[in-house]
Design an enzyme around this catalytic site. Structure first.
Site, PDB file in Angstrom:
ATOM      1  N   ARG A   1      -1.061 -10.463  -5.822  1.00 24.02           N
ATOM      2  CA  ARG A   1      -0.736  -9.045  -5.732  1.00 24.02           C
ATOM      3  C   ARG A   1      -0.587  -8.686  -4.255  1.00 24.02           C
ATOM      4  O   ARG A   1      -1.494  -8.928  -3.454  1.00 24.02           O
ATOM      5  CB  ARG A   1      -1.852  -8.207  -6.344  1.00 24.02           C
ATOM      6  CG  ARG A   1      -1.585  -6.743  -6.213  1.00 24.02           C
ATOM      7  CD  ARG A   1      -2.672  -5.922  -6.856  1.00 24.02           C
ATOM      8  NE  ARG A   1      -2.317  -4.516  -6.744  1.00 24.02           N
ATOM      9  CZ  ARG A   1      -3.165  -3.563  -6.407  1.00 24.02           C
ATOM     10  NH1 ARG A   1      -4.432  -3.841  -6.164  1.00 24.02           N
ATOM     11  NH2 ARG A   1      -2.756  -2.327  -6.336  1.00 24.02           N
TER      12      ARG A   1
ATOM     13  N   GLU B   1      -2.510  -5.378 -15.227  1.00 33.44           N
ATOM     14  CA  GLU B   1      -1.713  -5.770 -14.064  1.00 33.44           C
ATOM     15  C   GLU B   1      -1.765  -7.278 -13.820  1.00 33.44           C
ATOM     16  O   GLU B   1      -0.782  -7.880 -13.393  1.00 33.44           O
ATOM     17  CB  GLU B   1      -2.190  -4.994 -12.824  1.00 33.44           C
ATOM     18  CG  GLU B   1      -1.740  -3.542 -12.877  1.00 33.44           C
ATOM     19  CD  GLU B   1      -2.464  -2.635 -11.900  1.00 33.44           C
ATOM     20  OE1 GLU B   1      -3.645  -2.332 -12.166  1.00 33.44           O
ATOM     21  OE2 GLU B   1      -1.860  -2.233 -10.909  1.00 33.44           O
TER      22      GLU B   1
ATOM     23  N   HIS C   1       1.258   1.136  -7.642  1.00 37.98           N
ATOM     24  CA  HIS C   1       0.945   0.865  -9.055  1.00 37.98           C
ATOM     25  C   HIS C   1       2.220   0.452  -9.810  1.00 37.98           C
ATOM     26  O   HIS C   1       2.290   0.592 -11.029  1.00 37.98           O
ATOM     27  CB  HIS C   1       0.368   2.102  -9.788  1.00 37.98           C
ATOM     28  CG  HIS C   1      -1.015   2.501  -9.382  1.00 37.98           C
ATOM     29  ND1 HIS C   1      -1.423   3.821  -9.437  1.00 37.98           N
ATOM     30  CD2 HIS C   1      -2.062   1.789  -8.948  1.00 37.98           C
ATOM     31  CE1 HIS C   1      -2.681   3.903  -9.045  1.00 37.98           C
ATOM     32  NE2 HIS C   1      -3.095   2.675  -8.737  1.00 37.98           N
TER      33      HIS C   1
ATOM     34  N   ASN D   1      -5.934 -11.226  -6.386  1.00 38.17           N
ATOM     35  CA  ASN D   1      -5.830  -9.883  -5.815  1.00 38.17           C
ATOM     36  C   ASN D   1      -6.852  -9.825  -4.672  1.00 38.17           C
ATOM     37  O   ASN D   1      -8.042  -9.653  -4.901  1.00 38.17           O
ATOM     38  CB  ASN D   1      -6.147  -8.849  -6.903  1.00 38.17           C
ATOM     39  CG  ASN D   1      -6.011  -7.430  -6.398  1.00 38.17           C
ATOM     40  OD1 ASN D   1      -5.792  -7.199  -5.208  1.00 38.17           O
ATOM     41  ND2 ASN D   1      -6.156  -6.476  -7.289  1.00 38.17           N
TER      42      ASN D   1
ATOM     43  N   ARG E   1      -9.629  10.125  -3.761  1.00 44.78           N
ATOM     44  CA  ARG E   1      -8.511  10.538  -2.892  1.00 44.78           C
ATOM     45  C   ARG E   1      -8.030  11.934  -3.286  1.00 44.78           C
ATOM     46  O   ARG E   1      -8.012  12.276  -4.467  1.00 44.78           O
ATOM     47  CB  ARG E   1      -7.340   9.566  -3.025  1.00 44.78           C
ATOM     48  CG  ARG E   1      -7.586   8.242  -2.337  1.00 44.78           C
ATOM     49  CD  ARG E   1      -6.439   7.277  -2.596  1.00 44.78           C
ATOM     50  NE  ARG E   1      -6.940   6.063  -3.197  1.00 44.78           N
ATOM     51  CZ  ARG E   1      -6.195   5.193  -3.864  1.00 44.78           C
ATOM     52  NH1 ARG E   1      -4.899   5.391  -4.015  1.00 44.78           N
ATOM     53  NH2 ARG E   1      -6.725   4.111  -4.386  1.00 44.78           N
TER      54      ARG E   1
END
Ligand code: AMP
Length: 399
Positions: free
Chosen positions: A92, A385, A181, A8, A242
């Site tokens: 990813r 993940e 996601h 990632n 965010r």
């Protein structure tokens, strides 16, 4: 044992794991690592393997130096990807646009296609490409697979994917809801039919991925029909830093009257807003500590977070009609008892009832937290993940 290496790659850091794709979601990976502060004067490489942590401080001018150094450390521990049986490398990739819905075996052409999507993810896709290019050079004999964060949501119904802005402008600029996601929403929603003992095709469910970034999805029979993140990961729920959904007019106001540039507004809404923007902290453990100390800003931040979450849950209940399961996942969703309680409080008339004791009981795997008479079953389902990427990469490499 056959493993997958999962990478990632971010703009200033690279995370990786060597994982057994058949392992349990809660199992520790065989090895994991983090290269940090790439491009800064000081850098750090951390490797975890066999219960030990190895930290090396050294300048890491670029991704190549960082990954090479990390692989050397792994080799010195006898855990390098060429020393153990690694069958695939999973990468990813944040944005697959409308091009990629499924994992893709990487070749030069696929790299170019991911490069073409940079305008849609200017911060993420270039860093993902860096990771892919370095890893392909270091491990040229292994199959490399790209797994896209947007992939699961590629075929959202047009009514939820299309924004009501001028169609010509939207098409020209590739503006639509892509969702993010996706690997986590697919991984978590994929486990729910077995937990319910129902065929996957007939399950209506809501997945709440509540981490530092947060998103929700409504999934009907395995296919997502809506999700809260949008063209970018800024939309939807209130997140750690965010803002989530806001009136788009606020952006014009800040530019015209607040004296801010577009980059400043971008930074404000992505990094200085959300729970942190309201309370000063983004970690829910700190937030609850402040609330316990009667900090009004922290209490307000939590209330705003919960209100927005309930708004989205309510809209997905309407969209799905019947909801068989609601699952909480990621850092906040898996660990924060209060968030789970408050997100679904007072919904017994809709057949949703959390059992306080089950909600407070911790366990490693997926678990039920609703009462026996709750017609919608509520679960905590740990996400992983990296494991999901490892599984996808291994499956594709085998074909
Ligand atoms: P993630 O992005 O999924 O890694 O989630 C990270 C976030 O999970 C942190 O910023 C915290 O807000 C939250 N978190 C992690 N552990 C806990 C915990 N034990 N209790 C409450 N929140 C937690």
């Amino acid at each position: 044992m056959t493993y997958a290496l999962v990478i990632n790659s971010g703009s200033s850091s690279v995370k990786f794991q060597i994982v057994d794709p058949t392992a349990d979601a809660a199992a520790e990976p065989f090895a994991s690592g983090l290269v940090e502060q790439i491009g800064e004067p000081s850098g750090r490489i951390t490797i975890k393997h066999a219960g030990d942590k190895h930290v090396v401080q050294q300048p890491v001018p670029n991704h190549t130096v960082g990954l090479e150094a990390a692989m050397k450390i792994l080799d010195s521990l006898g855990a390098g990807p060429t020393q153990v049986d690694v069958s695939a490398v999973g990468h990813r990739v944040v944005h697959g646009g409308m091009v990629f819905s499924h994992p893709e075996l990487i070749n030069d052409q696929v790299v170019e296609m991911i490069r073409d999507l940079i305008p849609l993810a200017p911060l993420h896709n270039p860093a993902n490409i860096d990771g892919i290019e370095v890893a392909r050079k270091l491990l040229p004999d292994l199959p490399h697979v790209a797994v896209f964060d947007t992939g699961f949501f590629r075929d959202l119904p047009p009514s939820s994917a299309i924004y009501a802005i001028n169609a010509e402008v939207a098409t020209e600029n590739q503006i639509r809801r892509y969702g993010f996601h996706g690997t986590s929403h697919e991984f978590v929603s994929g486990q729910v039919p077995a937990l319910l003992d129902m065929p996957a095709g007939s399950v209506n469910q809501i997945v709440l991925h509540l981490g530092n970034g947060a998103s929700a999805s409504a999934v009907r029979g395995g296919d997502p029909i809506d999700t809260s993140m949008g063209m970018t990961p800024l939309a939807g729920l209130v997140m750690g830093t965010r803002c989530g959904d806001i009136d788009p007019g606020i952006i014009f106001h800040l530019a015209r009257n607040g004296g801010m540039s577009i980059d400043e507004i971008d930074n404000l809404l992505n990094r200085k807003s959300g729970v942190k923007g309201l309370s000063g902290v983004n970690d829910f453990r700190d937030l609850h500590r402040l609330i316990d100390e009667d900090n009004d800003d922290a209490a307000l931040a939590y209330d705003v977070y919960i209100h927005q979450l309930r708004r989205v849950i309510g809209s997905y209940m309407i969209a799905l009609g019947r909801v068989d399961a609601i699952s909480f996942t990621a850092g906040v969703g898996e660990n924060d008892v209060a968030t789970r309680r408050d997100a679904l409080a007072g919904l017994q008339h809709y057949g949703i009832k959390i059992d306080p004791e089950r909600n407070e009981t911790r366990s490693d795997g997926a678990r039920l937290i609703s009462t026996d008479d709750s017609t919608t079953r509520v679960f905590v389902v740990p996400t992983n993940e990296e494991l999901a990427i490892a599984q996808k990469a291994t499956a594709l490499a085998k074909q």
